[in-house]
Design a protein around this motif. Structure first.
Motif, PDB file in Angstrom:
ATOM      1  N   VAL A  75     -17.380  -5.303 -69.682  1.00  0.00           N
ATOM      2  CA  VAL A  75     -18.575  -6.071 -70.033  1.00  0.00           C
ATOM      3  C   VAL A  75     -19.764  -5.435 -69.317  1.00  0.00           C
ATOM      4  CG1 VAL A  75     -19.673  -8.336 -70.020  1.00  0.00           C
ATOM      5  CG2 VAL A  75     -17.186  -8.155 -70.300  1.00  0.00           C
ATOM      6  N   ASP A  76     -20.617  -4.765 -70.086  1.00  0.00           N
ATOM      7  CA  ASP A  76     -21.746  -4.011 -69.530  1.00  0.00           C
ATOM      8  C   ASP A  76     -23.025  -4.837 -69.583  1.00  0.00           C
ATOM      9  OD1 ASP A  76     -23.042  -1.897 -68.392  1.00  0.00           O
ATOM     10  OD2 ASP A  76     -23.010  -0.622 -70.168  1.00  0.00           O
ATOM     11  N   ASP A  77     -23.755  -4.900 -68.462  1.00  0.00           N
ATOM     12  CA  ASP A  77     -25.020  -5.634 -68.368  1.00  0.00           C
ATOM     13  C   ASP A  77     -24.821  -7.127 -68.615  1.00  0.00           C
ATOM     14  OD1 ASP A  77     -26.666  -3.410 -67.788  1.00  0.00           O
ATOM     15  OD2 ASP A  77     -26.705  -2.855 -69.903  1.00  0.00           O
ATOM     16  N   ALA A  78     -23.934  -7.747 -67.836  1.00  0.00           N
ATOM     17  CA  ALA A  78     -23.624  -9.170 -68.016  1.00  0.00           C
ATOM     18  C   ALA A  78     -24.837 -10.066 -67.799  1.00  0.00           C
ATOM     19  CB  ALA A  78     -22.499  -9.576 -67.059  1.00  0.00           C
ATOM     20  N   ASP A 111      -1.236  -8.508 -66.241  1.00  0.00           N
ATOM     21  CA  ASP A 111      -1.500  -7.091 -66.423  1.00  0.00           C
ATOM     22  C   ASP A 111      -2.885  -6.769 -66.970  1.00  0.00           C
ATOM     23  OD1 ASP A 111      -1.027  -8.269 -68.835  1.00  0.00           O
ATOM     24  OD2 ASP A 111       0.218  -6.661 -69.642  1.00  0.00           O
ATOM     25  N   ALA A 112      -3.660  -7.760 -67.413  1.00  0.00           N
ATOM     26  CA  ALA A 112      -4.976  -7.494 -67.984  1.00  0.00           C
ATOM     27  C   ALA A 112      -5.998  -7.240 -66.892  1.00  0.00           C
ATOM     28  CB  ALA A 112      -5.421  -8.676 -68.854  1.00  0.00           C
ATOM     29  N   VAL A 113      -7.019  -6.421 -67.213  1.00  0.00           N
ATOM     30  CA  VAL A 113      -8.058  -6.083 -66.241  1.00  0.00           C
ATOM     31  C   VAL A 113      -9.431  -6.364 -66.833  1.00  0.00           C
ATOM     32  CG1 VAL A 113      -6.625  -4.328 -65.135  1.00  0.00           C
ATOM     33  CG2 VAL A 113      -8.194  -3.656 -66.954  1.00  0.00           C
ATOM     34  N   LEU A 114     -10.404  -6.607 -65.952  1.00  0.00           N
ATOM     35  CA  LEU A 114     -11.776  -6.894 -66.368  1.00  0.00           C
ATOM     36  C   LEU A 114     -12.733  -6.140 -65.462  1.00  0.00           C
ATOM     37  CD1 LEU A 114     -13.876  -8.560 -68.027  1.00  0.00           C
ATOM     38  CD2 LEU A 114     -13.659 -10.340 -66.271  1.00  0.00           C
ATOM     39  N   LEU A 115     -13.610  -5.338 -66.065  1.00  0.00           N
ATOM     40  CA  LEU A 115     -14.648  -4.598 -65.349  1.00  0.00           C
ATOM     41  C   LEU A 115     -15.998  -5.046 -65.897  1.00  0.00           C
ATOM     42  CD1 LEU A 115     -15.699  -2.350 -63.470  1.00  0.00           C
ATOM     43  CD2 LEU A 115     -15.280  -0.725 -65.328  1.00  0.00           C
ATOM     44  N   VAL A 116     -16.872  -5.524 -65.007  1.00  0.00           N
ATOM     45  CA  VAL A 116     -18.170  -6.071 -65.404  1.00  0.00           C
ATOM     46  C   VAL A 116     -19.265  -5.349 -64.632  1.00  0.00           C
ATOM     47  CG1 VAL A 116     -19.584  -8.165 -65.570  1.00  0.00           C
ATOM     48  CG2 VAL A 116     -17.089  -8.319 -65.807  1.00  0.00           C
ATOM     49  N   THR A 138      -8.173  -2.229 -75.838  1.00  0.00           N
ATOM     50  CA  THR A 138      -9.420  -2.201 -75.074  1.00  0.00           C
ATOM     51  C   THR A 138     -10.547  -2.889 -75.827  1.00  0.00           C
ATOM     52  OG1 THR A 138      -8.745  -0.074 -74.109  1.00  0.00           O
ATOM     53  CG2 THR A 138     -11.077  -0.672 -73.919  1.00  0.00           C
ATOM     54  N   ALA A 139     -11.383  -3.614 -75.082  1.00  0.00           N
ATOM     55  CA  ALA A 139     -12.568  -4.249 -75.666  1.00  0.00           C
ATOM     56  C   ALA A 139     -13.770  -3.933 -74.773  1.00  0.00           C
ATOM     57  CB  ALA A 139     -12.384  -5.756 -75.775  1.00  0.00           C
ATOM     58  N   TYR A 140     -14.820  -3.363 -75.390  1.00  0.00           N
ATOM     59  CA  TYR A 140     -16.043  -3.009 -74.657  1.00  0.00           C
ATOM     60  C   TYR A 140     -17.209  -3.806 -75.238  1.00  0.00           C
ATOM     61  CZ  TYR A 140     -20.141  -0.365 -73.180  1.00  0.00           C
ATOM     62  OH  TYR A 140     -21.366  -0.002 -72.677  1.00  0.00           O
ATOM     63  N   PHE A 141     -17.970  -4.462 -74.356  1.00  0.00           N
ATOM     64  CA  PHE A 141     -19.132  -5.247 -74.769  1.00  0.00           C
ATOM     65  C   PHE A 141     -20.381  -4.697 -74.095  1.00  0.00           C
ATOM     66  CE2 PHE A 141     -15.454  -8.043 -74.982  1.00  0.00           C
ATOM     67  CZ  PHE A 141     -15.619  -8.705 -76.200  1.00  0.00           C
ATOM     68  N   ALA A 142     -21.346  -4.207 -74.893  1.00  0.00           N
ATOM     69  CA  ALA A 142     -22.667  -3.842 -74.387  1.00  0.00           C
ATOM     70  C   ALA A 142     -23.547  -5.075 -74.585  1.00  0.00           C
ATOM     71  CB  ALA A 142     -23.221  -2.645 -75.140  1.00  0.00           C
ATOM     72  N   CYS A 143     -23.768  -5.823 -73.530  1.00  0.00           N
ATOM     73  CA  CYS A 143     -24.332  -7.165 -73.655  1.00  0.00           C
ATOM     74  C   CYS A 143     -25.798  -7.169 -74.083  1.00  0.00           C
ATOM     75  CB  CYS A 143     -24.190  -7.919 -72.335  1.00  0.00           C
ATOM     76  SG  CYS A 143     -22.478  -8.183 -71.854  1.00  0.00           S
ATOM     77  N   ASN A 144     -26.122  -8.141 -74.906  1.00  0.00           N
ATOM     78  CA  ASN A 144     -27.491  -8.441 -75.293  1.00  0.00           C
ATOM     79  C   ASN A 144     -27.556  -9.922 -75.655  1.00  0.00           C
ATOM     80  OD1 ASN A 144     -26.606  -8.720 -78.060  1.00  0.00           O
ATOM     81  ND2 ASN A 144     -26.698  -6.486 -78.226  1.00  0.00           N
ATOM     82  N   SER A 145     -28.666 -10.357 -76.210  1.00  0.00           N
ATOM     83  CA  SER A 145     -28.840 -11.781 -76.509  1.00  0.00           C
ATOM     84  C   SER A 145     -27.910 -12.282 -77.602  1.00  0.00           C
ATOM     85  CB  SER A 145     -30.296 -12.056 -76.911  1.00  0.00           C
ATOM     86  OG  SER A 145     -30.644 -11.300 -78.064  1.00  0.00           O
TER      87      SER A 145
END
Length: 217
Positions: A86-89, A112-117, A64-71
């Motif tokens: 990917v949170d706050d794209a 099989d990979a999934v992406l939630l944005v 699993t990879a989680y990204f809390a987006c910023n600059s």
């Protein structure tokens, strides 16, 4: 006491029942829908949902990879995780937008990979690259609807119970009338109220909540 980790089971669905069903289905194997984009106003619970998905995915021993987006967010060229969140794209800078576009395409090539944005508005209204906006609109798109006041009270009481705190409806109603009404602020206030009541060895009541809000103002 630290705040409990986000969980789908602690998210009061309100008008978001179909969204929760889709998120649970995304965690299942085999996966039917591999791309989901969710949007809503700040405090509607988007980050809670992505963090809950990340926690459940890792609990299921999924890479699993989680990204809390910023600059400063960067999507490096590497093997993708099986579950990417990917949170706050819409906070991404230009180079990171290109990185997310390329990441989307690489995930799409897999079975099989999934992406939630998540983002602050529907894909077509995002201030992002047009090709990235198009990609985000290809999968399922859900708006995270705000809860009604009774639903917010239920969410507040559920959160309090997860901390071992019983919160009356009267105190919840007081917080709704005297505090910012988004869930992020309300949950943080309950955490502070729990700590305040323990440090003062007093039961959580409206007078105690009033004291806390006066100290926080």
């Amino acid at each position: 006491m630290p705040s409990p980790l986000p969980a789908l089971s602690r998210f009061v669905p309100g008008r978001n029942t179909e969204l929760l069903q889709a998120l649970n289905a995304m965690l299942a194997r085999p996966v039917k829908e591999r791309f989901i984009y969710i949007w809503g106003v700040p405090g509607s619970g988007k980050s809670h949902l992505l963090q809950a998905m990340a926690a459940m995915s890792m609990r299921n021993q999924v890479n699993t990879a989680y990204f809390a987006c910023n600059s400063k967010t960067c999507f490096r060229e590497r093997s993708e995780a099986d579950c990417t969140l990917v949170d706050d794209a819409d906070r991404l800078e230009d180079n990171a937008q290109i990185g997310l576009f390329n990441l989307y395409n690489r995930i799409r090539e897999r079975d099989d990979a999934v992406l939630l944005v998540s983002g602050s508005s529907a894909p077509a209204q995002l201030k992002l690259r047009e090709d990235l906006m198009t990609r985000l609109g290809w999968g399922l798109v859900y708006r995270v609807h705000e809860l009604t006041d009774p639903e917010k009270i239920e969410a507040m009481q559920n959160h309090a119970l997860s901390r071992g705190l019983e919160l009356s409806g009267e105190v919840c109603d007081y917080l709704l009338r005297h505090e910012r009404r988004d869930l992020t602020t309300l949950m943080a206030t309950i955490d502070a109220l729990d700590s305040y009541s323990m440090s003062h060895r007093r039961k959580v009541t409206i007078p105690l909540a009033r004291e806390l809000l006066q100290e926080l103002s």
